[in-house]
Scaffold this motif. Structure first.
Motif, short mmCIF file in Angstrom:
data_model
loop_
_atom_site.label_atom_id
_atom_site.label_comp_id
_atom_site.label_asym_id
_atom_site.label_seq_id
_atom_site.Cartn_x
_atom_site.Cartn_y
_atom_site.Cartn_z
N THR A 50 0.83 -1.20 0.00
CA THR A 50 0.00 0.00 0.00
C THR A 50 0.87 1.25 0.00
O THR A 50 2.06 1.20 0.30
N THR A 51 0.23 2.35 -0.27
CA THR A 51 0.87 3.65 -0.28
C THR A 51 1.54 3.96 1.06
O THR A 51 2.59 4.61 1.11
N PHE A 52 0.94 3.50 2.14
CA PHE A 52 1.44 3.81 3.47
C PHE A 52 2.78 3.15 3.77
O PHE A 52 3.42 3.47 4.77
N GLU A 53 3.23 2.25 2.91
CA GLU A 53 4.51 1.57 3.10
C GLU A 53 5.64 2.20 2.30
O GLU A 53 6.78 1.76 2.39
N LEU A 54 5.35 3.23 1.50
CA LEU A 54 6.40 3.87 0.71
C LEU A 54 7.43 4.54 1.61
O LEU A 54 7.08 5.13 2.64
N THR A 55 8.68 4.47 1.19
CA THR A 55 9.75 5.15 1.92
C THR A 55 9.76 6.63 1.53
O THR A 55 9.19 7.01 0.48
N LEU A 84 -5.83 12.06 -10.55
CA LEU A 84 -4.77 11.29 -9.91
C LEU A 84 -5.37 10.54 -8.74
O LEU A 84 -6.23 11.09 -8.04
N GLY A 85 -4.95 9.31 -8.51
CA GLY A 85 -5.54 8.60 -7.38
C GLY A 85 -4.82 7.34 -6.95
O GLY A 85 -4.21 6.65 -7.76
N TRP A 86 -4.92 7.10 -5.66
CA TRP A 86 -4.43 5.88 -5.03
C TRP A 86 -5.63 5.09 -4.53
O TRP A 86 -6.51 5.66 -3.87
N ASN A 87 -5.69 3.80 -4.77
CA ASN A 87 -6.65 2.92 -4.13
C ASN A 87 -5.86 2.12 -3.10
O ASN A 87 -4.81 1.56 -3.43
N VAL A 88 -6.34 2.09 -1.88
CA VAL A 88 -5.62 1.39 -0.81
C VAL A 88 -6.57 0.40 -0.15
O VAL A 88 -7.54 0.80 0.50
N GLY A 89 -6.32 -0.88 -0.34
CA GLY A 89 -7.15 -1.93 0.25
C GLY A 89 -8.32 -2.31 -0.63
O GLY A 89 -8.70 -1.58 -1.55
N THR A 90 -8.88 -3.45 -0.35
CA THR A 90 -9.98 -3.96 -1.18
C THR A 90 -11.23 -3.10 -1.09
O THR A 90 -11.98 -3.01 -2.05
N PRO A 97 -2.24 -5.87 -5.22
CA PRO A 97 -1.70 -5.47 -3.93
C PRO A 97 -0.25 -4.98 -4.02
O PRO A 97 0.65 -5.50 -3.37
N HIS A 98 -0.05 -4.00 -4.86
CA HIS A 98 1.23 -3.31 -5.02
C HIS A 98 0.85 -1.84 -5.18
O HIS A 98 0.07 -1.51 -6.08
N ALA A 99 1.36 -0.98 -4.32
CA ALA A 99 1.00 0.44 -4.36
C ALA A 99 1.18 1.00 -5.77
O ALA A 99 2.19 0.73 -6.43
N HIS A 100 0.18 1.75 -6.23
CA HIS A 100 0.28 2.37 -7.56
C HIS A 100 -0.57 3.64 -7.61
O HIS A 100 -1.71 3.64 -7.18
N LEU A 101 0.03 4.68 -8.14
CA LEU A 101 -0.65 5.97 -8.33
C LEU A 101 -1.18 6.02 -9.75
O LEU A 101 -0.41 5.98 -10.71
N HIS A 102 -2.50 6.11 -9.89
CA HIS A 102 -3.11 6.24 -11.21
C HIS A 102 -2.92 7.66 -11.71
O HIS A 102 -3.19 8.63 -11.00
N VAL A 103 -2.45 7.79 -12.94
CA VAL A 103 -2.30 9.07 -13.61
C VAL A 103 -3.21 8.99 -14.83
O VAL A 103 -2.91 8.28 -15.79
#
Length: 125
Positions: A50-55, A84-90, A97-103
């Motif tokens: 998820t996004t919350f795990e990014l360094t 722009l958007g992040w989906n986090v969790g089901t 289940p790999h963090a990804h920013l939609h552009v």
């Protein structure tokens, strides 16, 4: 998930690495852009669920690739705006289940023009 398409983007012949830096990719996929012409995702190279795990460095590199993506999309597709958007969790419809920013480039004459994220979230159904 035994295979993560964002951990190994070069394994999918329909996925193109448009830009990258030390920790992230900007990817576009031939079969995932039907209505959303020019769409892509920015993903960390390391698997982060998820996004919350990014360094902090991955956040910085995501920011840098976001601007590189905009330059590429402006030159190639000439959009009128972006979503722009992040989906986090089901519950948020994160299907990989790999963090990804939609552009997502948006167009004045495109489907759903003028309807952004809040429109979809505020719908009565």
């Amino acid at each position: 998930m035994t295979y993560c398409p964002f951990c190994h983007p070069m394994r999918d012949p329909h996925q193109t690495i448009i830009a990258e830096n030390d920790s992230c990719y900007f990817l576009m996929h031939d079969h995932e852009q039907d209505v959303l012409v020019g769409s892509g995702v920015i993903v960390p190279k390391e698997h982060r669920a998820t996004t919350f795990e990014l360094t902090p460095l991955e956040w910085q590199h995501t920011y840098e690739l976001l601007h590189a993506a905009k330059l590429h999309l402006d030159e190639r597709f000439h959009p009128d705006g972006y979503t722009l958007g992040w989906n986090v969790g089901t519950a948020s419809n994160q299907t990989i289940p790999h963090a990804h920013l939609h552009v997502i480039p948006r167009y004045t004459n495109g489907p759903h023009a003028g309807k952004g994220l809040r429109h979809w979230l505020k719908r009565p159904e």
